[in-house]
Scaffold this motif. Structure first.
Motif, PDB file in Angstrom:
ATOM      1  N   GLY A 187       0.860  -1.041   0.039  1.00  0.00           N
ATOM      2  CA  GLY A 187      -0.139  -0.052   0.025  1.00  0.00           C
ATOM      3  C   GLY A 187       0.753   1.085  -0.027  1.00  0.00           C
ATOM      4  O   GLY A 187       2.166   1.113  -0.096  1.00  0.00           O
ATOM      5  N   PRO A 188       0.430   2.280  -0.030  1.00  0.00           N
ATOM      6  CA  PRO A 188       1.005   3.793   0.196  1.00  0.00           C
ATOM      7  C   PRO A 188       1.590   3.877   1.485  1.00  0.00           C
ATOM      8  O   PRO A 188       1.142   3.239   2.342  1.00  0.00           O
ATOM      9  CB  PRO A 188       0.031   4.744  -0.460  1.00  0.00           C
ATOM     10  N   ASP A 189       2.237   4.755   1.550  1.00  0.00           N
ATOM     11  CA  ASP A 189       2.707   5.078   3.027  1.00  0.00           C
ATOM     12  C   ASP A 189       1.904   6.167   3.794  1.00  0.00           C
ATOM     13  O   ASP A 189       2.369   6.907   4.643  1.00  0.00           O
ATOM     14  CB  ASP A 189       4.287   5.974   2.821  1.00  0.00           C
ATOM     15  N   TYR A 190       0.706   5.854   3.970  1.00  0.00           N
ATOM     16  CA  TYR A 190      -0.288   6.268   4.873  1.00  0.00           C
ATOM     17  C   TYR A 190      -1.535   5.342   4.787  1.00  0.00           C
ATOM     18  O   TYR A 190      -1.605   4.292   4.373  1.00  0.00           O
ATOM     19  CB  TYR A 190      -0.638   7.546   4.342  1.00  0.00           C
ATOM     20  N   THR A 191      -2.191   5.897   5.947  1.00  0.00           N
ATOM     21  CA  THR A 191      -3.512   5.189   6.186  1.00  0.00           C
ATOM     22  C   THR A 191      -4.496   6.285   6.089  1.00  0.00           C
ATOM     23  O   THR A 191      -4.241   7.312   6.033  1.00  0.00           O
ATOM     24  CB  THR A 191      -3.846   4.290   7.497  1.00  0.00           C
ATOM     25  N   VAL A 192      -5.993   5.844   6.176  1.00  0.00           N
ATOM     26  CA  VAL A 192      -6.977   6.726   6.113  1.00  0.00           C
ATOM     27  C   VAL A 192      -7.637   6.715   7.383  1.00  0.00           C
ATOM     28  O   VAL A 192      -8.284   5.587   7.740  1.00  0.00           O
ATOM     29  CB  VAL A 192      -7.476   6.341   4.622  1.00  0.00           C
ATOM     30  N   SER A 218      -6.689   0.912   5.281  1.00  0.00           N
ATOM     31  CA  SER A 218      -5.579   0.832   4.209  1.00  0.00           C
ATOM     32  C   SER A 218      -5.470   2.058   3.167  1.00  0.00           C
ATOM     33  O   SER A 218      -6.605   2.219   2.801  1.00  0.00           O
ATOM     34  CB  SER A 218      -5.325  -0.527   3.512  1.00  0.00           C
ATOM     35  N   GLY A 219      -4.461   2.524   3.058  1.00  0.00           N
ATOM     36  CA  GLY A 219      -4.417   3.712   1.920  1.00  0.00           C
ATOM     37  C   GLY A 219      -5.022   3.362   0.551  1.00  0.00           C
ATOM     38  O   GLY A 219      -5.251   4.025  -0.113  1.00  0.00           O
ATOM     39  N   SER A 220      -4.997   1.976   0.280  1.00  0.00           N
ATOM     40  CA  SER A 220      -5.150   1.576  -0.961  1.00  0.00           C
ATOM     41  C   SER A 220      -6.062   0.492  -1.287  1.00  0.00           C
ATOM     42  O   SER A 220      -6.741   0.107  -2.138  1.00  0.00           O
ATOM     43  CB  SER A 220      -3.779   1.479  -1.993  1.00  0.00           C
ATOM     44  N   GLN A 221      -5.918  -0.607  -0.281  1.00  0.00           N
ATOM     45  CA  GLN A 221      -6.838  -1.894  -0.293  1.00  0.00           C
ATOM     46  C   GLN A 221      -8.243  -1.824  -0.102  1.00  0.00           C
ATOM     47  O   GLN A 221      -8.548  -1.210   0.908  1.00  0.00           O
ATOM     48  CB  GLN A 221      -5.812  -2.928   0.358  1.00  0.00           C
ATOM     49  N   PHE A 222      -9.234  -2.494  -0.805  1.00  0.00           N
ATOM     50  CA  PHE A 222     -10.407  -2.213  -0.458  1.00  0.00           C
ATOM     51  C   PHE A 222     -10.990  -3.713  -1.078  1.00  0.00           C
ATOM     52  O   PHE A 222     -10.358  -4.491  -1.588  1.00  0.00           O
ATOM     53  CB  PHE A 222     -11.051  -1.187  -1.384  1.00  0.00           C
ATOM     54  N   TYR A 223     -12.226  -3.799  -0.779  1.00  0.00           N
ATOM     55  CA  TYR A 223     -12.915  -5.251  -0.990  1.00  0.00           C
ATOM     56  C   TYR A 223     -14.309  -4.706  -1.378  1.00  0.00           C
ATOM     57  O   TYR A 223     -14.935  -3.960  -1.003  1.00  0.00           O
ATOM     58  CB  TYR A 223     -12.927  -6.046   0.195  1.00  0.00           C
ATOM     59  N   ILE A 224     -14.871  -5.825  -2.144  1.00  0.00           N
ATOM     60  CA  ILE A 224     -16.507  -5.634  -2.505  1.00  0.00           C
ATOM     61  C   ILE A 224     -17.056  -6.966  -2.003  1.00  0.00           C
ATOM     62  O   ILE A 224     -16.725  -8.001  -2.121  1.00  0.00           O
ATOM     63  CB  ILE A 224     -16.481  -5.746  -4.309  1.00  0.00           C
ATOM     64  N   VAL A 225     -18.332  -6.564  -1.246  1.00  0.00           N
ATOM     65  CA  VAL A 225     -18.847  -7.535  -0.571  1.00  0.00           C
ATOM     66  C   VAL A 225     -19.599  -8.561  -1.562  1.00  0.00           C
ATOM     67  O   VAL A 225     -20.362  -7.913  -2.293  1.00  0.00           O
ATOM     68  CB  VAL A 225     -19.802  -6.952   0.621  1.00  0.00           C
ATOM     69  N   THR A 226     -19.750  -9.771  -1.325  1.00  0.00           N
ATOM     70  CA  THR A 226     -20.631 -10.670  -2.093  1.00  0.00           C
ATOM     71  C   THR A 226     -21.525 -11.241  -1.008  1.00  0.00           C
ATOM     72  O   THR A 226     -22.586 -11.053  -1.051  1.00  0.00           O
ATOM     73  CB  THR A 226     -19.837 -11.984  -2.829  1.00  0.00           C
ATOM     74  N   GLY A 227     -20.905 -12.104  -0.006  1.00  0.00           N
ATOM     75  CA  GLY A 227     -21.874 -12.536   1.077  1.00  0.00           C
ATOM     76  C   GLY A 227     -22.832 -13.797   0.810  1.00  0.00           C
ATOM     77  O   GLY A 227     -22.615 -14.093  -0.421  1.00  0.00           O
ATOM     78  N   LYS A 228     -23.902 -13.847   1.376  1.00  0.00           N
ATOM     79  CA  LYS A 228     -24.764 -14.717   1.367  1.00  0.00           C
ATOM     80  C   LYS A 228     -26.002 -14.230   1.946  1.00  0.00           C
ATOM     81  O   LYS A 228     -26.013 -13.217   2.701  1.00  0.00           O
ATOM     82  CB  LYS A 228     -24.496 -15.923   1.974  1.00  0.00           C
ATOM     83  N   VAL A 229     -27.440 -14.792   1.414  1.00  0.00           N
ATOM     84  CA  VAL A 229     -28.597 -14.314   2.152  1.00  0.00           C
ATOM     85  C   VAL A 229     -28.754 -15.214   3.518  1.00  0.00           C
ATOM     86  O   VAL A 229     -28.479 -16.479   3.454  1.00  0.00           O
ATOM     87  CB  VAL A 229     -29.585 -14.652   0.927  1.00  0.00           C
ATOM     88  N   TYR A 230     -29.401 -14.675   4.244  1.00  0.00           N
ATOM     89  CA  TYR A 230     -29.592 -15.093   5.570  1.00  0.00           C
ATOM     90  C   TYR A 230     -31.231 -15.109   5.860  1.00  0.00           C
ATOM     91  O   TYR A 230     -32.032 -14.185   5.464  1.00  0.00           O
ATOM     92  CB  TYR A 230     -29.021 -14.252   6.809  1.00  0.00           C
ATOM     93  N   ASN A 231     -31.694 -16.205   6.423  1.00  0.00           N
ATOM     94  CA  ASN A 231     -33.140 -16.160   6.842  1.00  0.00           C
ATOM     95  C   ASN A 231     -33.309 -15.482   8.209  1.00  0.00           C
ATOM     96  O   ASN A 231     -32.229 -15.083   8.852  1.00  0.00           O
ATOM     97  CB  ASN A 231     -33.699 -17.800   7.117  1.00  0.00           C
ATOM     98  N   ASP A 232     -34.508 -15.225   8.438  1.00  0.00           N
ATOM     99  CA  ASP A 232     -34.887 -14.460   9.786  1.00  0.00           C
ATOM    100  C   ASP A 232     -34.397 -15.017  11.138  1.00  0.00           C
ATOM    101  O   ASP A 232     -33.827 -14.159  11.864  1.00  0.00           O
ATOM    102  CB  ASP A 232     -36.510 -14.593   9.922  1.00  0.00           C
TER     103      ASP A 232
END
Length: 296
Positions: free
Chosen positions: A120-125, A157-171
Protein backbone atom coordinates in the motif's frame (compact mmCIF):
# COMPACT_ATOMS: atom_id res chain seq x y z
CA UNK A 1 -24.85 -10.76 30.17
CA UNK A 2 -23.94 -14.22 31.43
CA UNK A 3 -21.37 -13.58 34.15
CA UNK A 4 -19.65 -16.93 33.62
CA UNK A 5 -18.94 -16.05 29.97
CA UNK A 6 -16.97 -12.98 31.03
CA UNK A 7 -14.88 -14.59 33.77
CA UNK A 8 -12.37 -16.33 31.45
CA UNK A 9 -11.85 -13.13 29.46
CA UNK A 10 -11.32 -11.18 32.67
CA UNK A 11 -8.61 -13.61 33.81
CA UNK A 12 -6.91 -13.56 30.43
CA UNK A 13 -6.86 -9.77 30.43
CA UNK A 14 -5.55 -9.69 33.96
CA UNK A 15 -2.62 -11.90 32.99
CA UNK A 16 -1.81 -10.44 29.58
CA UNK A 17 -3.16 -6.91 29.40
CA UNK A 18 0.27 -5.29 29.68
CA UNK A 19 1.49 -7.31 26.72
CA UNK A 20 -1.35 -7.53 24.23
CA UNK A 21 -3.94 -4.94 25.23
CA UNK A 22 -7.66 -5.54 24.64
CA UNK A 23 -8.83 -8.77 23.07
CA UNK A 24 -9.96 -8.55 19.45
CA UNK A 25 -13.04 -10.47 18.40
CA UNK A 26 -12.59 -9.99 14.65
CA UNK A 27 -13.31 -12.95 12.40
CA UNK A 28 -10.13 -14.30 10.81
CA UNK A 29 -11.41 -13.51 7.34
CA UNK A 30 -12.01 -9.90 8.26
CA UNK A 31 -8.73 -9.09 10.03
CA UNK A 32 -5.83 -10.62 8.13
CA UNK A 33 -5.33 -8.09 5.35
CA UNK A 34 -3.22 -5.17 6.48
CA UNK A 35 -0.74 -2.48 5.61
CA UNK A 36 2.30 -1.45 7.61
CA UNK A 37 1.64 2.25 7.22
CA UNK A 38 0.32 4.71 9.77
CA UNK A 39 0.83 8.21 8.46
CA UNK A 40 -2.11 10.52 7.69
CA UNK A 41 -3.83 10.50 4.32
CA UNK A 42 -4.12 13.60 2.17
CA UNK A 43 -6.52 16.41 3.06
CA UNK A 44 -10.02 16.22 1.65
CA UNK A 45 -12.25 18.70 -0.11
CA UNK A 46 -15.38 20.10 1.51
CA UNK A 47 -17.62 18.60 -1.17
CA UNK A 48 -20.32 16.17 -0.07
CA UNK A 49 -21.04 14.92 -3.58
CA UNK A 50 -20.87 11.27 -4.56
CA UNK A 51 -18.39 10.24 -7.26
CA UNK A 52 -18.27 7.41 -9.79
CA UNK A 53 -15.37 5.19 -10.83
CA UNK A 54 -15.26 2.54 -13.54
CA UNK A 55 -12.92 -0.42 -13.46
CA UNK A 56 -12.03 -2.46 -16.51
CA UNK A 57 -10.96 -5.92 -15.36
CA UNK A 58 -9.96 -9.14 -17.09
CA UNK A 59 -13.48 -10.40 -16.30
CA UNK A 60 -15.42 -7.31 -17.42
CA UNK A 61 -16.36 -3.82 -16.20
CA UNK A 62 -17.37 -2.81 -12.68
CA UNK A 63 -18.74 0.65 -11.86
CA UNK A 64 -18.82 1.92 -8.27
CA UNK A 65 -20.33 4.93 -6.55
CA UNK A 66 -18.21 6.58 -3.84
CA UNK A 67 -20.22 8.10 -1.00
CA UNK A 68 -19.94 11.82 -0.40
CA UNK A 69 -20.39 11.37 3.36
CA UNK A 70 -17.08 9.46 3.58
CA UNK A 71 -15.00 12.27 2.01
CA UNK A 72 -11.56 11.16 3.15
CA UNK A 73 -12.01 7.76 1.54
CA UNK A 74 -13.71 9.20 -1.53
CA UNK A 75 -10.99 11.77 -2.19
CA UNK A 76 -8.15 9.35 -1.52
CA UNK A 77 -9.71 6.79 -3.86
CA UNK A 78 -10.20 9.37 -6.63
CA UNK A 79 -6.60 10.52 -6.22
CA UNK A 80 -5.28 6.98 -6.62
CA UNK A 81 -7.51 6.30 -9.63
CA UNK A 82 -6.33 9.47 -11.38
CA UNK A 83 -2.71 8.53 -10.69
CA UNK A 84 -3.22 5.11 -12.30
CA UNK A 85 -2.43 3.42 -9.00
CA UNK A 86 -4.90 0.60 -9.52
CA UNK A 87 -3.95 -0.14 -13.12
CA UNK A 88 -2.57 -3.68 -13.21
CA UNK A 89 -3.28 -4.76 -9.62
CA UNK A 90 -4.71 -8.21 -8.95
CA UNK A 91 -7.76 -9.34 -7.06
CA UNK A 92 -5.36 -11.05 -4.69
CA UNK A 93 -7.87 -12.40 -2.17
CA UNK A 94 -11.15 -14.01 -3.19
CA UNK A 95 -13.48 -15.89 -0.85
CA UNK A 96 -16.77 -17.28 -2.11
CA UNK A 97 -19.87 -16.03 -0.28
CA UNK A 98 -17.73 -13.39 1.43
CA UNK A 99 -15.83 -10.81 -0.65
CA UNK A 100 -13.25 -10.05 -3.36
CA UNK A 101 -10.27 -7.89 -2.44
CA UNK A 102 -7.76 -5.85 -4.42
CA UNK A 103 -5.58 -2.74 -4.25
CA UNK A 104 -2.21 -4.19 -3.24
CA UNK A 105 0.42 -2.53 -5.51
CA UNK A 106 2.82 -5.41 -4.82
CA UNK A 107 0.48 -7.67 -6.77
CA UNK A 108 1.15 -6.03 -10.16
CA UNK A 109 4.14 -8.20 -11.03
CA UNK A 110 3.71 -10.89 -8.39
CA UNK A 111 4.80 -14.40 -9.43
CA UNK A 112 2.35 -17.26 -9.06
CA UNK A 113 1.94 -18.38 -5.47
CA UNK A 114 3.40 -15.25 -3.85
CA UNK A 115 1.52 -14.26 -0.70
CA UNK A 116 -0.01 -10.82 -1.08
CA UNK A 117 -1.97 -8.35 1.01
CA UNK A 118 0.57 -6.17 2.85
CA UNK A 119 1.27 -3.56 0.17
CA UNK A 120 0.00 0.00 0.00
CA UNK A 121 1.02 3.66 0.02
CA UNK A 122 2.89 5.24 2.95
CA UNK A 123 -0.24 6.29 4.84
CA UNK A 124 -3.54 5.08 6.23
CA UNK A 125 -6.95 6.79 6.08
CA UNK A 126 -8.83 7.76 9.24
CA UNK A 127 -11.95 5.67 9.77
CA UNK A 128 -15.27 7.02 8.48
CA UNK A 129 -17.68 4.39 9.75
CA UNK A 130 -21.08 5.87 8.92
CA UNK A 131 -23.16 3.14 10.52
CA UNK A 132 -25.92 2.06 10.16
CA UNK A 133 -26.46 4.18 7.04
CA UNK A 134 -23.71 2.26 5.25
CA UNK A 135 -23.43 -1.44 5.97
CA UNK A 136 -22.06 -4.63 4.42
CA UNK A 137 -24.86 -5.52 2.03
CA UNK A 138 -24.06 -7.30 -1.21
CA UNK A 139 -22.15 -4.92 -3.50
CA UNK A 140 -20.82 -2.70 -0.70
CA UNK A 141 -17.34 -1.24 -1.25
CA UNK A 142 -15.23 -1.09 1.91
CA UNK A 143 -11.65 -0.43 3.00
CA UNK A 144 -9.37 -3.19 4.26
CA UNK A 145 -7.43 -2.54 7.44
CA UNK A 146 -5.31 -4.03 10.20
CA UNK A 147 -7.06 -5.78 13.07
CA UNK A 148 -8.15 -4.04 16.27
CA UNK A 149 -5.23 -5.29 18.40
CA UNK A 150 -2.75 -3.20 16.43
CA UNK A 151 -5.22 -0.71 15.00
CA UNK A 152 -7.76 0.25 17.66
CA UNK A 153 -8.72 3.41 15.75
CA UNK A 154 -9.71 1.20 12.79
CA UNK A 155 -7.79 3.27 10.26
CA UNK A 156 -8.13 2.02 6.70
CA UNK A 157 -5.46 0.82 4.31
CA UNK A 158 -4.38 3.61 2.00
CA UNK A 159 -5.30 1.59 -1.09
CA UNK A 160 -6.70 -1.88 -0.43
CA UNK A 161 -10.45 -2.37 -0.65
CA UNK A 162 -12.98 -5.15 -0.98
CA UNK A 163 -16.37 -5.65 -2.58
CA UNK A 164 -18.89 -7.63 -0.53
CA UNK A 165 -20.59 -10.67 -2.00
CA UNK A 166 -21.75 -12.49 1.12
CA UNK A 167 -24.84 -14.66 1.32
CA UNK A 168 -28.56 -14.45 2.04
CA UNK A 169 -29.71 -15.11 5.62
CA UNK A 170 -33.09 -16.26 6.91
CA UNK A 171 -34.90 -14.47 9.73
CA UNK A 172 -33.77 -16.97 12.35
CA UNK A 173 -30.11 -16.59 11.44
CA UNK A 174 -30.40 -12.82 11.34
CA UNK A 175 -31.78 -12.94 14.88
CA UNK A 176 -28.78 -15.00 15.98
CA UNK A 177 -26.40 -12.56 14.31
CA UNK A 178 -28.06 -9.65 16.10
CA UNK A 179 -27.63 -11.41 19.44
CA UNK A 180 -23.97 -12.07 18.61
CA UNK A 181 -23.53 -8.39 17.80
CA UNK A 182 -25.01 -7.48 21.16
CA UNK A 183 -22.71 -9.93 22.93
CA UNK A 184 -19.71 -8.62 21.01
CA UNK A 185 -20.63 -5.06 22.01
CA UNK A 186 -20.75 -6.04 25.67
CA UNK A 187 -17.49 -7.93 25.36
CA UNK A 188 -15.81 -4.90 23.81
CA UNK A 189 -17.13 -2.62 26.56
CA UNK A 190 -15.89 -5.06 29.19
CA UNK A 191 -12.46 -5.32 27.51
CA UNK A 192 -12.15 -1.53 27.42
CA UNK A 193 -13.11 -1.23 31.09
CA UNK A 194 -10.64 -3.95 32.06
CA UNK A 195 -7.94 -2.12 30.17
CA UNK A 196 -8.76 1.09 32.04
CA UNK A 197 -8.42 -0.80 35.33
CA UNK A 198 -5.27 -2.74 34.40
CA UNK A 199 -3.20 -1.29 37.25
CA UNK A 200 -5.78 -2.38 39.81
CA UNK A 201 -6.09 -5.81 38.18
CA UNK A 202 -2.34 -6.40 38.23
CA UNK A 203 -2.05 -5.21 41.84
CA UNK A 204 -4.83 -7.55 42.94
CA UNK A 205 -3.16 -10.43 41.12
CA UNK A 206 0.21 -9.71 42.67
CA UNK A 207 -1.42 -9.74 46.09
CA UNK A 208 -3.39 -12.88 45.19
CA UNK A 209 -6.52 -11.06 46.28
CA UNK A 210 -9.20 -13.29 44.74
CA UNK A 211 -11.99 -11.58 46.65
CA UNK A 212 -10.86 -8.20 45.34
CA UNK A 213 -10.63 -9.53 41.78
CA UNK A 214 -14.13 -10.96 42.05
CA UNK A 215 -15.52 -7.69 43.41
CA UNK A 216 -13.85 -5.67 40.67
CA UNK A 217 -15.15 -8.09 38.06
CA UNK A 218 -18.71 -7.68 39.36
CA UNK A 219 -18.29 -3.92 39.22
CA UNK A 220 -17.07 -4.01 35.62
CA UNK A 221 -19.88 -6.35 34.57
CA UNK A 222 -22.44 -3.98 36.06
CA UNK A 223 -20.84 -1.05 34.24
CA UNK A 224 -20.84 -3.09 31.03
CA UNK A 225 -24.56 -3.79 31.29
CA UNK A 226 -25.28 -0.12 31.99
CA UNK A 227 -23.23 1.15 29.03
CA UNK A 228 -24.74 -1.43 26.66
CA UNK A 229 -28.26 -0.48 27.74
CA UNK A 230 -27.51 3.18 27.02
CA UNK A 231 -26.47 2.35 23.44
CA UNK A 232 -28.36 -0.79 22.35
CA UNK A 233 -27.28 -2.67 19.23
CA UNK A 234 -29.99 -3.69 16.77
CA UNK A 235 -30.23 -4.17 13.02
CA UNK A 236 -32.27 -1.57 11.18
CA UNK A 237 -35.24 -2.59 9.00
CA UNK A 238 -33.11 -1.71 5.95
CA UNK A 239 -30.35 -4.06 7.09
CA UNK A 240 -32.79 -6.88 7.77
CA UNK A 241 -34.37 -6.42 4.35
CA UNK A 242 -31.01 -6.42 2.58
CA UNK A 243 -29.53 -9.38 4.43
CA UNK A 244 -32.63 -11.55 3.91
CA UNK A 245 -33.02 -10.69 0.21
CA UNK A 246 -29.79 -9.71 -1.59
CA UNK A 247 -27.43 -10.83 1.19
CA UNK A 248 -24.14 -9.54 2.55
CA UNK A 249 -21.73 -9.97 5.47
CA UNK A 250 -23.41 -8.53 8.60
CA UNK A 251 -20.66 -9.63 11.00
CA UNK A 252 -18.41 -6.91 9.51
CA UNK A 253 -20.87 -4.08 10.20
CA UNK A 254 -19.61 -1.14 12.25
CA UNK A 255 -16.08 -2.56 12.06
CA UNK A 256 -14.81 -1.32 8.68
CA UNK A 257 -15.40 1.82 6.64
CA UNK A 258 -17.98 1.25 3.91
CA UNK A 259 -17.40 4.08 1.45
CA UNK A 260 -19.19 3.07 -1.72
CA UNK A 261 -21.21 0.47 -3.61
CA UNK A 262 -21.30 -1.29 -6.96
CA UNK A 263 -23.89 0.27 -9.28
CA UNK A 264 -23.19 -1.98 -12.27
CA UNK A 265 -21.08 -5.06 -12.86
CA UNK A 266 -22.04 -7.30 -9.95
CA UNK A 267 -22.17 -10.12 -12.47
CA UNK A 268 -18.45 -9.49 -13.01
CA UNK A 269 -17.85 -9.53 -9.26
CA UNK A 270 -19.68 -12.87 -9.14
CA UNK A 271 -17.35 -14.28 -11.80
CA UNK A 272 -14.33 -13.15 -9.80
CA UNK A 273 -15.81 -14.58 -6.61
CA UNK A 274 -16.03 -18.03 -8.21
CA UNK A 275 -12.36 -18.15 -9.22
CA UNK A 276 -10.44 -21.22 -8.08
CA UNK A 277 -7.96 -20.20 -5.37
CA UNK A 278 -4.94 -21.48 -3.46
CA UNK A 279 -4.56 -21.82 0.31
CA UNK A 280 -4.04 -18.06 0.67
CA UNK A 281 -7.29 -17.33 -1.22
CA UNK A 282 -5.37 -15.99 -4.22
CA UNK A 283 -6.90 -16.97 -7.58
CA UNK A 284 -4.85 -19.61 -9.39
CA UNK A 285 -5.39 -17.68 -12.63
CA UNK A 286 -4.67 -13.97 -12.20
CA UNK A 287 -7.72 -11.71 -12.15
CA UNK A 288 -6.55 -8.17 -12.78
CA UNK A 289 -7.77 -4.57 -12.87
CA UNK A 290 -6.63 -3.46 -16.30
CA UNK A 291 -7.50 0.20 -15.80
CA UNK A 292 -9.61 2.54 -13.67
CA UNK A 293 -11.09 5.93 -14.49
CA UNK A 294 -13.20 8.59 -12.86
CA UNK A 295 -16.53 9.02 -14.60
CA UNK A 296 -16.89 12.79 -14.82
Amino acid sequence: MNKKRLIPVFLVLAAAILVAGAVTLNNRKSSETMTDNNTPATETTKSTADATVEFTTTEGDITVRLFGDTPRHRDNFLKLVREGYYNGVLFHRVIKDFMVQTGDPDSKDAPAGKMLGTGGPDYTVDAEIVYPRHFHKRGALAAARQGDQVNPERKSSGSQFYIVTGKVYNDSTIGQIERQMQMAQKQQIFNDLAKEHKDSIMALRRNRDQAGLSALQDELIALTEKKAAENPVALTPEQREAYTTVGGTPHLDNQYTVFGEVISGMDVVEKIEKAETNGQDRPLTDVRIISAKVVE
